[in-house]
Write an enzyme that holds these catalytic residues in place. Structure first.
Site, PDB file in Angstrom:
ATOM      1  CB  ALA A 134      -0.934  -0.025   1.197  1.00 32.29           C
ATOM      2  N   GLY A 141       0.063   9.299  -6.773  1.00 32.42           N
ATOM      3  CA  GLY A 141       0.422   7.970  -7.277  1.00 32.42           C
ATOM      4  C   GLY A 141       1.862   7.987  -7.740  1.00 32.42           C
ATOM      5  CB  ILE A 167      -4.293  -1.591  -2.054  1.00 33.01           C
ATOM      6  CG1 ILE A 167      -3.998  -0.144  -1.600  1.00 33.01           C
ATOM      7  CG2 ILE A 167      -3.278  -2.585  -1.497  1.00 33.01           C
ATOM      8  CD1 ILE A 167      -2.763   0.499  -2.224  1.00 33.01           C
ATOM      9  CB  THR A 168      -3.208  -5.217  -6.742  1.00 38.32           C
ATOM     10  OG1 THR A 168      -3.139  -4.109  -7.616  1.00 38.32           O
ATOM     11  CG2 THR A 168      -3.610  -6.472  -7.504  1.00 38.32           C
ATOM     12  N   GLY A 252       9.040  -5.807  -8.650  1.00 37.30           N
ATOM     13  CA  GLY A 252       7.650  -5.930  -9.110  1.00 37.30           C
ATOM     14  C   GLY A 252       7.491  -5.626 -10.589  1.00 37.30           C
ATOM     15  NE  ARG A 253       8.342   0.498 -11.311  1.00 38.08           N
ATOM     16  CZ  ARG A 253       8.888   1.527 -10.676  1.00 38.08           C
ATOM     17  NH1 ARG A 253      10.204   1.696 -10.687  1.00 38.08           N
ATOM     18  NH2 ARG A 253       8.132   2.399 -10.036  1.00 38.08           N
ATOM     19  NE  ARG A 278     -13.889 -13.848 -41.568  1.00 38.82           N
ATOM     20  CZ  ARG A 278     -15.143 -13.681 -41.222  1.00 38.82           C
ATOM     21  NH1 ARG A 278     -15.768 -14.601 -40.506  1.00 38.82           N
ATOM     22  NH2 ARG A 278     -15.804 -12.608 -41.597  1.00 38.82           N
ATOM     23  CD  GLU A 373       3.882  -3.839  -9.443  1.00 38.29           C
ATOM     24  OE1 GLU A 373       5.102  -4.017  -9.491  1.00 38.29           O
ATOM     25  OE2 GLU A 373       3.072  -4.728  -9.111  1.00 38.29           O
TER      26      GLU A 373
HETATM   27  N1  CAA Z   1      15.694   1.789  -6.674  1.00 40.45           N
HETATM   28  C1  CAA Z   1      16.335   2.066  -5.503  1.00 40.45           C
HETATM   29  N2  CAA Z   1      16.359   3.303  -4.963  1.00 40.45           N
HETATM   30  C2  CAA Z   1      15.732   4.279  -5.641  1.00 40.45           C
HETATM   31  C3  CAA Z   1      15.045   4.057  -6.858  1.00 40.45           C
HETATM   32  C4  CAA Z   1      15.056   2.748  -7.367  1.00 40.45           C
HETATM   33  N3  CAA Z   1      14.422   2.446  -8.512  1.00 40.45           N
HETATM   34  N4  CAA Z   1      14.500   5.217  -7.283  1.00 40.45           N
HETATM   35  C5  CAA Z   1      14.833   6.149  -6.380  1.00 40.45           C
HETATM   36  N5  CAA Z   1      15.581   5.583  -5.384  1.00 40.45           N
HETATM   37  C6  CAA Z   1      16.178   6.251  -4.225  1.00 40.45           C
HETATM   38  C7  CAA Z   1      17.167   7.328  -4.714  1.00 40.45           C
HETATM   39  O1  CAA Z   1      18.444   6.779  -4.879  1.00 40.45           O
HETATM   40  C8  CAA Z   1      17.100   8.339  -3.573  1.00 40.45           C
HETATM   41  O2  CAA Z   1      17.921   7.865  -2.536  1.00 40.45           O
HETATM   42  P1  CAA Z   1      18.653   8.891  -1.473  1.00 40.45           P
HETATM   43  O3  CAA Z   1      17.588   9.344  -0.557  1.00 40.45           O
HETATM   44  O4  CAA Z   1      19.670   8.036  -0.805  1.00 40.45           O
HETATM   45  O5  CAA Z   1      19.220   9.995  -2.296  1.00 40.45           O
HETATM   46  C9  CAA Z   1      15.666   8.254  -3.104  1.00 40.45           C
HETATM   47  O6  CAA Z   1      15.171   6.968  -3.529  1.00 40.45           O
HETATM   48  C10 CAA Z   1      14.788   9.347  -3.684  1.00 40.45           C
HETATM   49  O7  CAA Z   1      14.921   9.253  -5.101  1.00 40.45           O
HETATM   50  P2  CAA Z   1      14.413  10.380  -6.094  1.00 40.45           P
HETATM   51  O8  CAA Z   1      14.964  11.709  -5.664  1.00 40.45           O
HETATM   52  O9  CAA Z   1      14.708   9.893  -7.474  1.00 40.45           O
HETATM   53  O10 CAA Z   1      12.846  10.374  -5.790  1.00 40.45           O
HETATM   54  P3  CAA Z   1      11.655  11.086  -6.539  1.00 40.45           P
HETATM   55  O11 CAA Z   1      10.751  11.657  -5.514  1.00 40.45           O
HETATM   56  O12 CAA Z   1      12.174  11.985  -7.618  1.00 40.45           O
HETATM   57  O13 CAA Z   1      10.834   9.846  -7.183  1.00 40.45           O
HETATM   58  C11 CAA Z   1      10.310   8.139  -8.753  1.00 40.45           C
HETATM   59  C12 CAA Z   1      11.389   8.911  -7.979  1.00 40.45           C
HETATM   60  C13 CAA Z   1      11.098   7.156  -9.596  1.00 40.45           C
HETATM   61  C14 CAA Z   1       9.485   9.033  -9.633  1.00 40.45           C
HETATM   62  C15 CAA Z   1       9.390   7.379  -7.733  1.00 40.45           C
HETATM   63  O14 CAA Z   1       8.589   8.279  -7.000  1.00 40.45           O
HETATM   64  C16 CAA Z   1       8.493   6.347  -8.404  1.00 40.45           C
HETATM   65  O15 CAA Z   1       8.929   5.249  -8.714  1.00 40.45           O
HETATM   66  N6  CAA Z   1       7.180   6.686  -8.610  1.00 40.45           N
HETATM   67  C17 CAA Z   1       6.202   5.730  -9.089  1.00 40.45           C
HETATM   68  C18 CAA Z   1       5.552   5.030  -7.938  1.00 40.45           C
HETATM   69  C19 CAA Z   1       4.881   3.751  -8.333  1.00 40.45           C
HETATM   70  O16 CAA Z   1       5.423   2.945  -9.088  1.00 40.45           O
HETATM   71  N7  CAA Z   1       3.696   3.521  -7.782  1.00 40.45           N
HETATM   72  C20 CAA Z   1       2.975   2.323  -8.011  1.00 40.45           C
HETATM   73  C21 CAA Z   1       2.469   1.798  -6.690  1.00 40.45           C
HETATM   74  S1  CAA Z   1       2.110   0.076  -6.575  1.00 40.45           S
HETATM   75  C22 CAA Z   1       0.764  -0.171  -7.516  1.00 40.45           C
HETATM   76  O17 CAA Z   1       0.779   0.125  -8.658  1.00 40.45           O
HETATM   77  C23 CAA Z   1      -0.467  -0.757  -6.927  1.00 40.45           C
HETATM   78  C24 CAA Z   1      -0.530  -2.209  -6.903  1.00 40.45           C
HETATM   79  O18 CAA Z   1      -1.050  -2.746  -5.949  1.00 40.45           O
HETATM   80  C25 CAA Z   1      -0.062  -3.059  -8.051  1.00 40.45           C
END
Ligand code: CAA
Length: 390
Positions: A134, A141, A167-168, A252-253, A278, A373
Site C-alpha cells: 500500500a 500515485g 491496492i491490488t 515488481g516491475r 478465416r 507499478e
Molecule cells: N531503486 C532504488 N532506490 C531508488 C530508486 C530505485 N528504482 N529510485 C529512487 N531511489 C532512491 C534514490 O536513490 C534516492 O535515494 P537517497 O535518498 O539516498 O538519495 C531516493 O530513492 C529518492 O529518489 P528520487 O529523488 O529519485 O525520488 P523522486 O521523488 O524523484 O521519485 C520516482 C522517484 C522514480 C518518480 C518514484 O517516485 C516512483 O517510482 N514513482 C512511481 C511510484 C509507483 O510505481 N507507484 C505504483 C504503486 S504500486 C501499484 O501500482 C499498486 C498495486 O497494488 C499493483
C-alpha cells in the site's frame, strides 16, 4: 551467452501451462464478466508453490530464480492476467519485500504462511493468506514521496492513520506492507514501512475499485484509523520506507512486464489461429499482407519484450544493478501488450470486438500494465535519469 531454457524452467513452464488450461481457462471469462475473485484457484496456486516461487525454501518458498518467476507470470497471464497479477503482487510486492528487508521473526510470522504450500492462499479468519503493498494515496500515485499517511510513535507502538487506494489484493489480503510518514520534515527520508494485519482493530477495507480490466483481481481502498503497530512490525529501519518501496517496485516491475508479455502472447495466438481459419477473397486471411505482416510484427515485438525481461532477470540474479532494466522491460512489454491486443482485435474484425473472444479481455487487461507499478511516463523518467548519469 545462451538462450536455451534449463530443464527446470521447461518443466515449470509446462506445469504452469497445464495448470492454466485445467483450472484457469474454464473460468477466465466468467470472473471477468462477474468481477469475481478466484478464491479456489488462488489456494490452488498456493499449493503449487506459485505464490512464493522465488522465496527461499527456508521460509516455505519454491526457491527458484527470477527467470522462473517471469515464466510463471507469463503463462498465467496468457490465459488470465487477473491470476497473473494476484500472483505477482504476492511474489514481488509482498514476499520479496519481506524476504529482503524483514527480520527473522518477521519472516516466520508474516512471510511463511503467505508462501508455504500448506497455507498460502488459504482462508484465515475473514481474509486469505495473501499479501499486498500500500503506497498509492488518493492525491498521489506517481509522486510517491508525497504520501500523507502518518505514523506517530508512542512508547513501543506507532499509531497509524491513513488512506490508500488501488491496492491490488487489498480487499482480501491478510497482511499489507503500508507506507507512512514518521517524520514529515524529512520528506522521502521520513517514510517508514509497516506490516499491517488487516484483521486487527483500526484496519479496514474501503470501497472496491470498478475497473476496465483485470476484473478478477480485486483492488481497493485501505483505511487505517488509529491502528496500533508494534515496533517489531516496522519493516526495515525507521525512515527507510521510500527506499524499500523503490527496491520492491524494481522487482515488481519485472512481474508486470511478464504479465504484459503473457497478455501479448495470448492475443497473438488467438489472432494467429483465427487468421488460418478465416477466408476472404479465396484464401486464409494471413495470406493477405496486411494481416500476415502484422502477425510477423507481433511475433517480433513479443520476442523483443521477452529478451528485455530475461536480461533484467539475469542482471538481478547476478547481483548487478538492474532497476533500469526492469523499468525498460516493463515499459516495452506493456506497450507491446497494448499494440498486439489492439491489432489482434483488428485482425479478427467484428469477432475480435465480441465478448466471445479472449482478445477483447486481454486488450482491456493490457492497459493497466502501462499504469500500475509506475506509469510509462515514470519508467521513461527513470531511464532518462539513468542515461544522463551514465
Ligand atoms: N531503486 C532504488 N532506490 C531508488 C530508486 C530505485 N528504482 N529510485 C529512487 N531511489 C532512491 C534514490 O536513490 C534516492 O535515494 P537517497 O535518498 O539516498 O538519495 C531516493 O530513492 C529518492 O529518489 P528520487 O529523488 O529519485 O525520488 P523522486 O521523488 O524523484 O521519485 C520516482 C522517484 C522514480 C518518480 C518514484 O517516485 C516512483 O517510482 N514513482 C512511481 C511510484 C509507483 O510505481 N507507484 C505504483 C504503486 S504500486 C501499484 O501500482 C499498486 C498495486 O497494488 C499493483
Amino acid at each position: 551467452m545462451k538462450f536455451d531454457l534449463e530443464e527446470e524452467h521447461l518443466i515449470l513452464r509446462d506445469t504452469v501451462r497445464d495448470f492454466a488450461e485445467k483450472f484457469i481457462r474454464p473460468i477466465a471469462s466468467e470472473i471477468d464478466e462477474k468481477e469475481e475473485f478466484p478464491f479456489e484457484n488462488v489456494r490452488r496456486m498456493g499449493e503449487m508453490g506459485f505464490l512464493g516461487i522465488k522465496v527461499s525454501p527456508e521460509y516455505g518458498g519454491a526457491g527458484m530464480d527470477t527467470l522462473a518467476y517471469i515464466i510463471l507470470i507469463e503463462e498465467l497471464s496468457k490465459v488470465c492476467p487477473s491470476h497473473g497479477v494476484i500472483a505477482s503482487v504476492n511474489n514481488s510486492l509482498y514476499a520479496y519485500g519481506l524476504e529482503r528487508f524483514g527480520t527473522e521473526e518477521q519472516k516466520e510470522r508474516f512471510l511463511k504462511p503467505l508462501v508455504s504450500p500448506e497455507t498460502a492462499g488459504s482462508k484465515t479468519g475473514n481474509k486469505i493468506n495473501i499479501g499486498a503493498f500500500a503506497l498509492t494515496e488518493p492525491h498521489t500515485g506517481s509522486d510517491a514521496a508525497s504520501l500523507r499517511s502518518r505514523a506517530v510513535k508512542k512508547g513501543s507502538k506507532y499509531i497509524i492513520n491513513g488512506q490508500k487506494v488501488w491496492i491490488t489484493n487489498g480487499p482480501v489480503a491478510k497482511y499489507i506492507i503500508f507506507f507512512a510518514q514518521t517524520d514529515p520534515d524529512k520528506g522521502h527520508k521520513g517514510i517508514t514501512s509497516f506490516i499491517i494485519d488487516m484483521e486487527r482493530e483500526g484496519a479496514r477495507v474501503g470501497s472496491k475499485e470498478r475497473k476496465l480490466g483485470i476484473r478478477g483481481a480485486w483492488s481497493g481502498e485501505i483505511v487505517l484509523e488509529d491502528y496500533e503497530a508494534d515496533e517489531s512490525e516496522v519493516l526495515g529501519e525507521e525512515g527507510q520506507g521510500f527506499k524499500i518501496a523503490m527496491e520492491i517496485l524494481n522487482d515488481g516491475r519485472i512481474g508486470i512486464g511478464a504479465q504484459a508479455l503473457g497478455i501479448a502472447e495470448g492475443a497473438y495466438e488467438e489472432a494467429k489461429e483465427f487468421s488460418k481459419n478465416r477466408f476472404t477473397f479465396g484464401k486464409p486471411i494471413y495470406e493477405h499482407e496486411a494481416v500476415g505482416f502484422t502477425l510477423a510484427d507481433m511475433w517480433m515485438r513479443i520476442e523483443a519484450a521477452r529478451l528485455l525481461l530475461y536480461k533484467a532477470a539475469y542482471l538481478k540474479d547476478s547481483g548487478k544493478e538492474y532497476y533500469w532494466a526492469s523499468s525498460m522491460a516493463k515499459l516495452f512489454a506493456s506497450e507491446v501488450a497494448m499494440w498486439v491486443t489492439t491489432k489482434a482485435i483488428q485482425i479478427m474484425g467484428s469477432m475480435g470486438y465480441s465478448r466471445e473472444t479472449n482478445s477483447q479481455r486481454l486488450f482491456r487487461d493490457a492497459k493497466v500494465t502501462e499504469i500500475y507499478e509506475g506509469t510509462s511516463e515514470i519508467q521513461r523518467l527513470i531511464l532518462l535519469r539513468k542515461l544522463i548519469k551514465s
